[in-house]
Write a protein that holds these residues in place. Structure first.
Motif, PDB file in Angstrom:
ATOM      1  N   LEU A  16       0.807  -1.225   0.000  1.00 28.02           N
ATOM      2  CA  LEU A  16       0.000   0.000   0.000  1.00 28.02           C
ATOM      3  C   LEU A  16       0.837   1.271   0.000  1.00 28.02           C
ATOM      4  O   LEU A  16       0.365   2.321  -0.433  1.00 28.02           O
ATOM      5  CB  LEU A  16      -0.968   0.004   1.183  1.00 28.02           C
ATOM      6  CG  LEU A  16      -2.076  -1.051   1.119  1.00 28.02           C
ATOM      7  CD1 LEU A  16      -2.954  -0.984   2.356  1.00 28.02           C
ATOM      8  CD2 LEU A  16      -2.923  -0.898  -0.133  1.00 28.02           C
ATOM      9  N   GLY A  19       1.039   2.971  -3.228  1.00 35.69           N
ATOM     10  CA  GLY A  19      -0.201   3.569  -3.718  1.00 35.69           C
ATOM     11  C   GLY A  19      -0.074   5.007  -4.175  1.00 35.69           C
ATOM     12  O   GLY A  19      -0.730   5.418  -5.138  1.00 35.69           O
ATOM     13  N   LYS A  20       0.765   5.784  -3.524  1.00 29.40           N
ATOM     14  CA  LYS A  20       0.883   7.195  -3.904  1.00 29.40           C
ATOM     15  C   LYS A  20       1.497   7.380  -5.300  1.00 29.40           C
ATOM     16  O   LYS A  20       1.382   8.435  -5.884  1.00 29.40           O
ATOM     17  CB  LYS A  20       1.657   7.985  -2.852  1.00 29.40           C
ATOM     18  CG  LYS A  20       3.073   7.561  -2.628  1.00 29.40           C
ATOM     19  CD  LYS A  20       3.691   8.385  -1.500  1.00 29.40           C
ATOM     20  CE  LYS A  20       5.051   7.863  -1.112  1.00 29.40           C
ATOM     21  NZ  LYS A  20       5.606   8.619   0.014  1.00 29.40           N
ATOM     22  N   LEU A  22       0.780   5.082  -7.811  1.00 33.68           N
ATOM     23  CA  LEU A  22      -0.003   4.242  -8.711  1.00 33.68           C
ATOM     24  C   LEU A  22      -0.621   5.018  -9.871  1.00 33.68           C
ATOM     25  O   LEU A  22      -0.559   4.567 -11.019  1.00 33.68           O
ATOM     26  CB  LEU A  22      -1.088   3.509  -7.918  1.00 33.68           C
ATOM     27  CG  LEU A  22      -1.610   2.229  -8.523  1.00 33.68           C
ATOM     28  CD1 LEU A  22      -0.497   1.217  -8.733  1.00 33.68           C
ATOM     29  CD2 LEU A  22      -2.693   1.630  -7.631  1.00 33.68           C
ATOM     30  N   ALA A  48      -1.103  -5.012  -9.274  1.00 34.06           N
ATOM     31  CA  ALA A  48      -1.788  -3.950  -8.528  1.00 34.06           C
ATOM     32  C   ALA A  48      -3.198  -4.385  -8.139  1.00 34.06           C
ATOM     33  O   ALA A  48      -3.663  -4.069  -7.042  1.00 34.06           O
ATOM     34  CB  ALA A  48      -1.843  -2.671  -9.366  1.00 34.06           C
ATOM     35  N   PHE A  52      -4.013  -3.935  -4.314  1.00 39.70           N
ATOM     36  CA  PHE A  52      -4.808  -2.763  -3.945  1.00 39.70           C
ATOM     37  C   PHE A  52      -6.312  -2.973  -4.001  1.00 39.70           C
ATOM     38  O   PHE A  52      -7.074  -2.018  -3.874  1.00 39.70           O
ATOM     39  CB  PHE A  52      -4.435  -1.586  -4.862  1.00 39.70           C
ATOM     40  CG  PHE A  52      -3.020  -1.147  -4.720  1.00 39.70           C
ATOM     41  CD1 PHE A  52      -2.620  -0.378  -3.639  1.00 39.70           C
ATOM     42  CD2 PHE A  52      -2.065  -1.507  -5.654  1.00 39.70           C
ATOM     43  CE1 PHE A  52      -1.313   0.034  -3.496  1.00 39.70           C
ATOM     44  CE2 PHE A  52      -0.746  -1.108  -5.531  1.00 39.70           C
ATOM     45  CZ  PHE A  52      -0.370  -0.335  -4.442  1.00 39.70           C
ATOM     46  N   GLU A  55      -8.752  -1.284  -1.432  1.00 42.50           N
ATOM     47  CA  GLU A  55      -8.786   0.170  -1.301  1.00 42.50           C
ATOM     48  C   GLU A  55      -9.587   0.780  -2.449  1.00 42.50           C
ATOM     49  O   GLU A  55      -9.191   0.680  -3.606  1.00 42.50           O
ATOM     50  CB  GLU A  55      -7.361   0.737  -1.307  1.00 42.50           C
ATOM     51  CG  GLU A  55      -6.446   0.111  -0.262  1.00 42.50           C
ATOM     52  CD  GLU A  55      -6.887   0.405   1.157  1.00 42.50           C
ATOM     53  OE1 GLU A  55      -7.280   1.554   1.439  1.00 42.50           O
ATOM     54  OE2 GLU A  55      -6.843  -0.528   1.982  1.00 42.50           O
ATOM     55  N   TYR A  58      -7.926   3.067  -5.123  1.00 37.25           N
ATOM     56  CA  TYR A  58      -7.032   2.362  -6.030  1.00 37.25           C
ATOM     57  C   TYR A  58      -7.810   1.481  -7.004  1.00 37.25           C
ATOM     58  O   TYR A  58      -7.386   1.293  -8.148  1.00 37.25           O
ATOM     59  CB  TYR A  58      -5.999   1.543  -5.259  1.00 37.25           C
ATOM     60  CG  TYR A  58      -5.135   2.394  -4.359  1.00 37.25           C
ATOM     61  CD1 TYR A  58      -4.511   3.542  -4.843  1.00 37.25           C
ATOM     62  CD2 TYR A  58      -4.955   2.085  -3.024  1.00 37.25           C
ATOM     63  CE1 TYR A  58      -3.727   4.342  -4.029  1.00 37.25           C
ATOM     64  CE2 TYR A  58      -4.161   2.879  -2.198  1.00 37.25           C
ATOM     65  CZ  TYR A  58      -3.556   4.000  -2.710  1.00 37.25           C
ATOM     66  OH  TYR A  58      -2.782   4.789  -1.898  1.00 37.25           O
TER      67      TYR A  58
END
Length: 150
Positions: A16, A19-20, A22, A48, A52, A55, A58
């Motif tokens: 995770l 994630g920033k 992605l 991914a 993810f 979330e 995402y």
């Protein structure tokens, strides 16, 4: 290809925390996929999907990336059906759809996968064994998620 592999490994390790990055990563993948259709790009989205899927923010990014890549690949499969049935890119694409069916089945509806089902039915009787196997996994997972939701 090597860079993509390194980033996928980083994604698997960071989970995770990745994630920033992605959104930007998917933008690069989609743009590059338009000119060079590499299975690594599809596999990156598949990874991914597994990481993810829990979330919501995402999930939307994943669905959006697939929405942008799907028409490109669907058109390529239709135009060059004889070549694409043998291609590992077709196998990789259905592997991605299998991951979606398994981890985010509702997301399949959002990506308009009906065309993928039609192509799967055309490919099944003639595609190589590995591709047929992946398409079958996709269809089984799809049927399972449908039966669980009813």
């Amino acid at each position: 290809e090597d860079t993509c592999t390194l980033i996928k490994r980083g994604m698997k390790i960071l989970k995770l925390k990745f994630g920033k990055y992605l959104k930007e990563y998917f933008e690069i993948i989609v743009e590059n996929f338009k000119s060079v259709m590499m299975g690594s790009y599809l596999y990156a989205i598949e990874v991914a999907t597994r990481i993810f899927t829990g979330e919501e923010e995402y999930k939307i990014l994943i669905e959006d990336a697939i929405k942008k890549i799907s028409p490109i690949l669907q058109e390529k499969i239709e135009q060059n059906f004889d070549v694409m049935q043998e291609s590992t890119i077709t196998e990789d694409y259905y592997g991605l759809l299998f991951a979606m069916a398994k981890y985010n089945p509702k997301g399949l509806i959002k990506i308009n996968f009906e065309k993928d089902l039609q192509l799967a039915m055309k490919l099944l009787p003639i595609a190589p064994k590995k591709t047929t196997k992946v398409i079958t996994y996709f269809l089984e997972s799809l049927l399972l998620s449908c039966s669980l939701s009813t």
